[in-house]
Design an enzyme around this catalytic site. Structure first.
Site, PDB file in Angstrom:
ATOM      1  N   ASP A  15     -26.547 -20.034  32.168  1.00 45.83           N
ATOM      2  CA  ASP A  15     -26.817 -19.102  31.079  1.00 45.83           C
ATOM      3  C   ASP A  15     -25.716 -19.231  30.033  1.00 45.83           C
ATOM      4  OD1 ASP A  15     -27.861 -17.129  29.538  1.00 45.83           O
ATOM      5  OD2 ASP A  15     -27.880 -15.598  31.100  1.00 45.83           O
ATOM      6  N   ASP A  16     -26.063 -19.748  28.886  1.00 43.61           N
ATOM      7  CA  ASP A  16     -25.133 -19.832  27.745  1.00 43.61           C
ATOM      8  C   ASP A  16     -24.004 -20.846  27.943  1.00 43.61           C
ATOM      9  OD1 ASP A  16     -26.716 -17.701  26.985  1.00 43.61           O
ATOM     10  OD2 ASP A  16     -25.079 -16.293  26.647  1.00 43.61           O
ATOM     11  N   CYS A  55     -32.197 -16.581  25.491  1.00 49.07           N
ATOM     12  CA  CYS A  55     -32.591 -16.645  26.906  1.00 49.07           C
ATOM     13  C   CYS A  55     -34.100 -16.638  27.195  1.00 49.07           C
ATOM     14  CB  CYS A  55     -31.979 -15.480  27.662  1.00 49.07           C
ATOM     15  SG  CYS A  55     -30.186 -15.520  27.730  1.00 49.07           S
ATOM     16  N   ARG A  59     -36.405 -19.882  28.566  1.00 45.11           N
ATOM     17  CA  ARG A  59     -36.847 -19.998  29.962  1.00 45.11           C
ATOM     18  C   ARG A  59     -38.366 -20.053  30.062  1.00 45.11           C
ATOM     19  NH1 ARG A  59     -32.208 -17.984  33.173  1.00 45.11           N
ATOM     20  NH2 ARG A  59     -30.512 -18.174  31.692  1.00 45.11           N
ATOM     21  N   LYS A 116     -31.420 -15.603  37.625  1.00 44.68           N
ATOM     22  CA  LYS A 116     -31.951 -14.864  36.469  1.00 44.68           C
ATOM     23  C   LYS A 116     -33.357 -15.319  36.087  1.00 44.68           C
ATOM     24  CE  LYS A 116     -30.904 -14.138  31.573  1.00 44.68           C
ATOM     25  NZ  LYS A 116     -29.854 -14.259  30.552  1.00 44.68           N
ATOM     26  N   HIS A 118     -35.801 -13.270  33.508  1.00 50.50           N
ATOM     27  CA  HIS A 118     -35.828 -12.931  32.077  1.00 50.50           C
ATOM     28  C   HIS A 118     -37.112 -13.334  31.347  1.00 50.50           C
ATOM     29  CE1 HIS A 118     -32.899 -11.822  28.618  1.00 50.50           C
ATOM     30  NE2 HIS A 118     -33.858 -10.932  28.830  1.00 50.50           N
ATOM     31  N   SER A 141     -30.780 -10.218  31.771  1.00 51.60           N
ATOM     32  CA  SER A 141     -29.370 -10.584  31.593  1.00 51.60           C
ATOM     33  C   SER A 141     -28.425  -9.621  32.302  1.00 51.60           C
ATOM     34  CB  SER A 141     -29.019 -10.614  30.104  1.00 51.60           C
ATOM     35  OG  SER A 141     -29.722 -11.645  29.461  1.00 51.60           O
ATOM     36  N   HIS A 224     -22.890 -16.197  30.936  1.00 51.36           N
ATOM     37  CA  HIS A 224     -23.244 -15.092  30.028  1.00 51.36           C
ATOM     38  C   HIS A 224     -22.222 -13.967  30.191  1.00 51.36           C
ATOM     39  CE1 HIS A 224     -25.631 -12.004  28.046  1.00 51.36           C
ATOM     40  NE2 HIS A 224     -26.573 -12.884  27.761  1.00 51.36           N
ATOM     41  N   ASP A 276     -29.569 -22.732  29.451  1.00 51.53           N
ATOM     42  CA  ASP A 276     -30.721 -22.179  28.714  1.00 51.53           C
ATOM     43  C   ASP A 276     -30.553 -22.163  27.199  1.00 51.53           C
ATOM     44  OD1 ASP A 276     -28.859 -20.088  28.532  1.00 51.53           O
ATOM     45  OD2 ASP A 276     -30.388 -18.538  28.736  1.00 51.53           O
ATOM     46  N   ASN A 277     -29.291 -22.222  26.755  1.00 49.43           N
ATOM     47  CA  ASN A 277     -29.014 -22.285  25.307  1.00 49.43           C
ATOM     48  C   ASN A 277     -27.532 -22.568  25.141  1.00 49.43           C
ATOM     49  OD1 ASN A 277     -29.687 -18.952  25.789  1.00 49.43           O
ATOM     50  ND2 ASN A 277     -27.624 -19.489  25.147  1.00 49.43           N
ATOM     51  N   LYS A 297     -25.007 -20.160  20.279  1.00 54.02           N
ATOM     52  CA  LYS A 297     -26.276 -19.610  20.763  1.00 54.02           C
ATOM     53  C   LYS A 297     -26.871 -18.684  19.700  1.00 54.02           C
ATOM     54  CE  LYS A 297     -26.681 -15.940  23.641  1.00 54.02           C
ATOM     55  NZ  LYS A 297     -26.405 -14.890  24.676  1.00 54.02           N
TER      56      LYS A 297
HETATM   57 MG    MG Z   1     -28.739 -17.664  27.659  1.00 54.23          MG
END
Ligand code: MG
Length: 481
Positions: A15-16, A55, A59, A116, A118, A141, A224, A276-277, A297
């Protein structure tokens, strides 16, 4: 090389985590020995994109092989916050969508999501209704639980900000749920302990399914914000809590790879690692790195969507490869489906391509002329074809800037005036994309858009009860991400 049929697939999604956050992508500060080794044993992608810089749409798009706006993530229909879903909302990934998990399960795979999700927290949208046999993790998140407010900023202030930018759903702050399958088993879990708990489930899943094909989607909470991480990683970090969380992700990868080797599954398992980003970089108040790319992001500059991607499949994928073709997370669905002997959906439009030939395996070569759309909220904001990327919009405002990503991956020098024919060609591609995917800002309804899932009378998964013994406390790091 011909891939052996029905390999196991382990998809690790951070995540991130930013483009510049791993040693093998140039990080001078984070400790990522296992991931660097994984890249040396497999293929490292230099030009791999997620289909969204945030996010939920990222996904949902990855799992369906469909652009976010094709599945109505991004505009007013998804709550008005660019497709990011919040607790207790009425919308989520439509149960009619066909996910990677559903395709693989239909071909006999055991499927598990750990971490996660989301893509919607109402029962109809949970992973167990999207092709996963089992689920263990947080449904959105880690900053969407009960957290102390930063000084001078209350939750009421945040609600107002979200309302001002067009949020159409209620803004709630229920305790962060930890979900097993479709039941909440804990509220406000200790986040520093969570990755180790995830791994315990992952190892058990691998052992239980060693004799049949499996798909494990391991979706980290890290990196994240807020970051809670164990002391042993902090003590060894040269990059604060952020570096400690990256090291924990690296350690988790090492554990999964060691377990696959111990079970004798190495050569029968594809392991994919990505994010994811892009990262929240220092100029936006974070500690991540998207170097050498521009921005963070949440944006459709390269730093928002170009992310690390590593694939390892000993005996099938030639080690030590670097793939610089343009590839995307939308390509996972047709690629995994092909390896599993499944057909991608034919009753609907999807947007990915089989990327096998790009890494030396069987399959058609990717069309060098294919376009990739960068979608911010409800609009196409940019397009890449080959070396060229044209930006036409940022956060509602029109623009026209062209970058040569081969020479200038950091998007520093606009060359639009020097290449009018390229600009015209890419503008035409964007017009085509808008007719297909729609553009809420311009009032264009897309011809190839499917509805988001929606339920009546949504309820949050948890209620705030400070006296319940399973409610530890409010998280003490304020919301920043
Ligand atoms: Mg993310």
């Amino acid at each position: 090389m011909t891939a052996a049929p029905q390999p196991n697939i382990v998809l690790i999604n951070c995540d991130d985590l930013g483009y510049g956050d791993l040693g093998c992508y140039g990080s001078p500060v984070n400790r990522t020995a296992a991931l660097d080794q994984m890249a040396a044993e497999g293929v490292r992608f230099t030009d791999f994109y997620m289909a969204s810089p945030v996010c939920s749409p990222s996904r949902a798009a990855m799992l369906t092989g469909s652009y976010p706006t094709r599945i109505s993530f991004g505009g007013q229909a998804s709550g008005g916050l660019g497709g990011v879903l919040f607790p207790g909302w009425s919308v989520g990934l439509n149960p009619d969508e066909i996910t990677i998990a559903r395709l693989l399960r239909d071909r006999g795979y055991a499927t598990q999501l750990i971490g996660k999700w989301h893509c919607g927290d109402q029962p109809a949208f949970l992973p167990t209704n999207h092709g996963f046999d089992r689920y263990y993790g947080i449904p959105y998140s880690n900053d969407m639980g009960r957290q102390v407010d930063p000084p001078g900023f209350t939750f009421e202030d945040m609600k107002q900000i979200l309302a001002d930018i067009g949020c159409t759903e209620p803004v709630l702050r229920p305790p962060l749920p930890l979900v097993l399958d479709d039941e909440v088993i804990e509220a406000q879990p200790d986040q520093a302990a969570l990755t180790e708990r995830y791994l315990e489930h992952a190892v058990r899943f691998l052992r239980e399914h060693r004799d049949r094909p499996f798909f494990l989607y391991f979706a980290h909470m890290y990196v994240h914000l807020p970051i809670y991480v164990q002391e042993r990683f902090k003590a060894a970090s040269a990059n604060g809590d952020y570096g400690a969380a990256v090291a924990c992700v690296d350690w988790a990868t090492a554990v999964i790879l060691a377990e696959l080797a111990r079970l004798g599954l190495d050569e029968n398992t594809v392991v994919v690692f990505t994010s994811d980003n892009g990262a929240l970089a220092p100029e936006r108040g974070g500690s991540g790195s998207n170097r050498p790319l521009r921005e963070s992001k949440g944006t459709t500059w390269e730093g928002g969507q170009r992310v690390p991607c590593i694939m390892r499949w000993p005996g099938t994928i030639e080690p030590g490869q670097v793939c610089s073709e343009m590839t995307t997370a939308l390509d996972f669905l047709p690629t995994f489906a092909s390896w599993a002997g499944a057909e991608p959906p034919t009753d609907r439009l999807t947007d990915g391509r089989h990327l096998g030939a790009s890494i030396g395996l069987d399959g058609p070569h990717l069309d060098p002329d294919r376009a990739f759309f960068f979608i911010g909220g409800p609009s196409i904001e940019a397009v890449r074809v080959g070396r060229w990327k044209l930006h036409v919009r940022k956060r509602g405002a029109e623009m026209l800037e062209l970058y040569d990503l081969d020479r200038d991956p950091g998007e520093t020098t606009d060359v639009a005036t020097r290449h009018p024919a390229v600009v015209a060609d890419l503008q035409a591609r964007i017009e085509e994309g808008r007719r297909d995917l729609g553009d809420e800002t311009l009032g264009i309804e897309g011809t190839g858009v499917r509805p988001i899932g929606k339920v009546d009378d949504p309820v949050p998964l948890t209620e705030f009860d400070p006296d319940h013994p399973y409610f530890m406390a409010e998280y003490d790091l304020p919301h920043r991400g």
